[in-house]
Design an enzyme around this catalytic site. Structure first.
Site, PDB file in Angstrom:
ATOM      1  N   GLN A 121       0.833  -1.209   0.000  1.00 29.65           N
ATOM      2  CA  GLN A 121       0.000   0.000   0.000  1.00 29.65           C
ATOM      3  C   GLN A 121       0.866   1.257   0.000  1.00 29.65           C
ATOM      4  O   GLN A 121       2.075   1.184   0.193  1.00 29.65           O
ATOM      5  CB  GLN A 121      -0.902  -0.006   1.245  1.00 29.65           C
ATOM      6  CG  GLN A 121      -0.119  -0.074   2.550  1.00 29.65           C
ATOM      7  CD  GLN A 121      -0.934  -0.621   3.718  1.00 29.65           C
ATOM      8  OE1 GLN A 121      -2.150  -0.505   3.737  1.00 29.65           O
ATOM      9  NE2 GLN A 121      -0.261  -1.216   4.689  1.00 29.65           N
ATOM     10  N   TYR A 124     -10.642   6.813  19.537  1.00 31.37           N
ATOM     11  CA  TYR A 124     -10.695   5.562  18.777  1.00 31.37           C
ATOM     12  C   TYR A 124     -10.162   4.417  19.631  1.00 31.37           C
ATOM     13  O   TYR A 124     -10.810   3.372  19.777  1.00 31.37           O
ATOM     14  CB  TYR A 124      -9.866   5.695  17.487  1.00 31.37           C
ATOM     15  CG  TYR A 124      -9.899   4.454  16.611  1.00 31.37           C
ATOM     16  CD1 TYR A 124     -10.720   4.391  15.501  1.00 31.37           C
ATOM     17  CD2 TYR A 124      -9.115   3.340  16.916  1.00 31.37           C
ATOM     18  CE1 TYR A 124     -10.766   3.261  14.711  1.00 31.37           C
ATOM     19  CE2 TYR A 124      -9.156   2.203  16.140  1.00 31.37           C
ATOM     20  CZ  TYR A 124      -9.985   2.165  15.036  1.00 31.37           C
ATOM     21  OH  TYR A 124     -10.032   1.032  14.263  1.00 31.37           O
ATOM     22  N   ASP A 166      -8.636  -4.962  15.098  1.00 34.40           N
ATOM     23  CA  ASP A 166      -8.464  -3.639  14.493  1.00 34.40           C
ATOM     24  C   ASP A 166      -7.835  -3.792  13.102  1.00 34.40           C
ATOM     25  O   ASP A 166      -7.060  -2.958  12.657  1.00 34.40           O
ATOM     26  CB  ASP A 166      -7.575  -2.777  15.402  1.00 34.40           C
ATOM     27  CG  ASP A 166      -7.639  -1.302  15.013  1.00 34.40           C
ATOM     28  OD1 ASP A 166      -8.572  -0.917  14.298  1.00 34.40           O
ATOM     29  OD2 ASP A 166      -6.740  -0.554  15.427  1.00 34.40           O
ATOM     30  N   GLU A 200     -16.295  12.292  10.759  1.00 34.71           N
ATOM     31  CA  GLU A 200     -17.577  11.591  10.639  1.00 34.71           C
ATOM     32  C   GLU A 200     -17.689  10.675  11.850  1.00 34.71           C
ATOM     33  O   GLU A 200     -16.677  10.290  12.433  1.00 34.71           O
ATOM     34  CB  GLU A 200     -17.685  10.805   9.319  1.00 34.71           C
ATOM     35  CG  GLU A 200     -16.617   9.745   9.123  1.00 34.71           C
ATOM     36  CD  GLU A 200     -16.593   9.189   7.699  1.00 34.71           C
ATOM     37  OE1 GLU A 200     -17.627   9.189   7.021  1.00 34.71           O
ATOM     38  OE2 GLU A 200     -15.506   8.744   7.272  1.00 34.71           O
TER      39      GLU A 200
END
Lengths: 361, 361
Positions: free
Chosen positions: A157, A186, A270, A347
Site C-alpha cells: 500500500q 478511537y 483492528d 464523521e
C-alpha cells in the site's frame, strides 16, 4: 530535473449565484453583458459558447496563465470559477475583489433579488501537500495539513504520515485516514470505552493500525518514528514484560492458538473497517472477515469480549451486512454497538462489542 | 414562475494528475494529442488556448450543456475538470469512465511515471441543499445534509436548520455552524465538563445558541421546534420551577444585577466565539467582549466560575488576543483552557474556564 511543480499549486475558486427568477429578464444575455466589463478590465480575453437552450459558457483568459469560467444556466444558476497557478495572498485578494464586483453587478442587475450567493474556499491542487482526504461516506473534506512527514510505497500500500495542525500526525493508508495522534477516542472505543478492567487479563489484538501489529513492516517503521503520541515506545521492542508484537499473518496464528486451546479474555480486532461493498457473496473481504470472526470466537473465553470497529455511521447498508454476518458464525453471538466521534475522521464511527450467547442450563 | 433551478444542480468533478518530470517529453503537446480523442469520442467540441510559456487550456463542450476544462501546466500538472448540470448516477458513471480513460492514456504516455493521481468527490452547487459549510479556520468541508428543515431571515441574521444524516439537525446562523443535535460535547464543555456540582447553585447563562437565550426571537422559535434533542422543552415555557429565560439584551440585565448586588456561582457565556479579527483596537467586538467579561465578573461570586467558548484551536492569534483581554479586566483573573471535539464542527474547539484570582490575606 524539473521538480518545480512541487513548489507550486493550482488554486480553484468556486463562486455560485442562485437567482430567484431569471426568466423575468428574458434571457442570460443580460448577465453576460453585465459581467463582461469586469473580466475585460482584468485584461482577460473572452471566448463565448452559446448553447441556446442550455445558456452560456464564457471563458476568460489572462496572460499569466489564469482563467475564469462563467457558466450561465437559463434557470438562474450562475457559476463563476477562477483557476490560477502559484497561489499567493495577492492573487487571493485580486480574486476576492473580482468576485465582489461580480456580486455587486449582479445585485444591481437583479435589484438585490438573488436567492443565494456562495463562495467556497479555494481548492488547492498539485502542490507538495494534498489537503483533501474524503470521508468513508465519500464527502469532500479539507484537512489542515502543513507537512508531509512520511510518504512511501510498501509492497502492500501507499503509506503516508501527514501533519495536521490540530490533529497532529495522521496515518493515511492508500488514501484512507487511519488514525491521528488526536484520536485517543478511537483507541478507547476499541478497548471497550473504559468499562473493562484489563488487570491480569489475556488480550489478543489483531491489527492495530495505530502503530500496532500490522502485517506491513513499513507501517510499523513509519509509526514507530512518527506516531509516538499514539504508540509510545511499544514498537521499539516487539516484546515487553507483558506483551508481544507478532508481525505475521494473523490467520495461521489464530489457527495455532485454536488448536493449542489457548483462550483469551478479550480479542480486539483492528484489522480493517467493515467493507463498503454491499454484495457479500461476491466479495472475498466478507469471507475473510467471517473467517477472522470464527477463529476469534474459537479463542475467546465463554465470558470473553470481542471489540472491533465497524465503519462510519452513514454506511448503514455495510453495517447491516456486517451484522448479518454475525448470525452466520459457528457459534451464536450477541452484540452491541456504540457511535463515537473520532476527531480526525470528521464523521461518526461505529464500534461493536460481540460476545458468545450464554446458553441457559 | 421558474423554480426549476431548485430541483437541479451543477456537478463539478475535479481530477488532478501530477507528473514527475514532464520536460522529458519536451512539451505539453503530447498530453494534448493523447487526450484529445477521449473527449472527441464523447462528441465534445474543442477550443484550444495556447499560452506557450504557461501551457494549454482546452475547453471541451458537449451538446447537453456539460463541459470539460483540460489545463496542462508545463511543469507537469494536468487538471481535468468536468462540469455538468442535472446530476444523476448515469452522469457520474460516464464521468468515471471518462476519467478512467484519461488516467489510462496518461499512464501509457508516461510509462506509469505519474507521481500522483487524485480525483475529488463532485462539488454540487445550485441545488436546494447546500452541503458546504466551511470551518472557522476556513477549510472546505462537505456535510451530509439531506434536508432543509428551516430557512428564514430574521432582522439580525439568516437562520438555517439543516438536517445532517449523522449529526441530526444543525443550527447555522449566517453561514456559521452553531450547534447540532449530536453536540452534547459542546454543552458539557461549556458547563465545565462534568466536574461541577450545580445543585442549589445560582447560574447565569448568557446566550445559548443551542436554543437557549438568544436575543433573536426567531432563533428561539426555530430551535424550539427543530432542535428539541438539544433544548428539550426548556423553550416551551420561558419560566420553569428553577429557571427563567429572558429574551433581552444581556448588557442592561447584567448592569441591573451588578447594581442590585445579585451574585452567581456560575456565569456561562455562550454569546459568541472569540472574534477572528487580529486587531482588537479597531474591532468593537473586542470591546463588547470585554464589557461582558467585566460585567460578568461583577456578578460572579469570589469563588465562582465563568465558562465560555473560545474558538477553533487553529486560530491561535485570535485565542492569544482573547487571553490578553483577560489581563485587562477590572479585577485580576486566572484561566484554564480545554480542547474539545464537537462532532459537527469538524475542527477542535477551545473552551475557557475563568475565575477571580484569590488574593492572599
Amino acid at each position: 530535473m524539473v521538480t518545480s511543480w512541487e513548489m507550486r499549486q493550482s488554486c480553484y475558486f468556486p463562486c455560485t449565484l442562485c437567482l430567484t427568477n431569471m426568466s423575468r429578464i428574458a434571457d442570460c444575455n443580460a448577465v453576460l453583458k453585465a459581467l463582461q466589463p469586469i473580466f475585460q478590465e482584468q485584461g482577460m480575453t473572452e471566448t463565448v459558447h452559446n448553447w441556446e437552450d442550455h445558456g452560456y459558457l464564457v471563458t476568460y483568459i489572462k496572460k499569466n496563465g489564469s482563467f475564469a469560467n462563467l457558466r450561465i444556466h437559463p434557470h438562474g444558476l450562475v457559476l463563476v470559477d477562477l483557476q490560477s497557478y502559484n497561489d499567493d495572498m495577492k492573487g487571493r485578494e485580486e480574486v476576492d475583489q473580482l468576485l465582489n464586483k461580480v456580486e455587486e453587478r449582479m445585485k444591481e442587475l437583479f435589484h438585490g433579488n438573488i436567492k443565494r450567493v456562495k463562495r467556497l474556499p479555494a481548492i488547492l491542487r498539485g502542490g507538495v501537500i494534498d489537503r483533501y482526504w474524503p470521508t468513508a461516506d465519500g464527502r469532500l473534506v479539507e484537512y489542515d495539513i502543513d507537512e508531509v512527514v512520511y510518504d512511501e510505497d510498501s509492497p502492500f500500500q501507499n503509506i503516508k504520515i501527514l501533519h495536521s495542525k490540530q490533529f497532529g500526525n495522521i496515518l493515511i493508508l492508500s488514501g484512507d485516514v487511519n488514525l491521528a495522534e488526536s484520536d485517543l477516542a478511537y483507541t478507547q472505543a476499541i478497548m471497550g470505552s473504559g468499562k473493562e478492567d484489563y488487570t491480569g487479563k489475556e488480550v489478543l489484538i489483531l491489527g492495530g493500525g495505530d502503530g500496532g501489529s500490522n502485517i506491513d513492516q513499513m507501517v510499523i517503521d513509519g509509526c514507530k518514528k512518527h506516531m509516538r503520541k499514539t504508540c509510545g515506545d511499544v514498537l521499539d521492542n516487539l516484546k515487553g514484560e507483558c506483551y508481544q508484537v507478532l508481525i505475521e499473518d494473523c490467520i495461521p496464528v489464530l489457527k495455532r492458538y485454536a488448536k493449542e486451546g489457548r483462550m483469551f479474555d478479550y480479542v480486539i480486532n483492528d484489522l480493517t473497517a467493515v467493507p463498503i461493498s454491499t454484495s457479500p457473496e461476491e466479495d472475498s473481504t466478507w469471507e475473510f472477515l467471517r473467517l477472522i470472526l470464527d477463529l476469534s470466537m474459537k479463542v475467546l473465553k465463554q465470558d470473553g469480549k470481542y471489540f472491533t470497529q465497524g465503519n462510519c455511521i452513514n454506511l448503514t447498508d455495510a453495517l447491516t451486512l456486517y451484522e448479518e454476518q454475525l448470525s452466520r458464525l459457528y457459534c451464536p453471538v450477541e452484540f452491541s454497538k456504540e457511535t463515537v466521534c473520532v476527531p480526525s475522521y470528521m464523521e461518526l464511527w461505529v464500534f461493536y462489542t460481540i460476545w458468545k450467547k450464554q446458553t441457559g442450563i
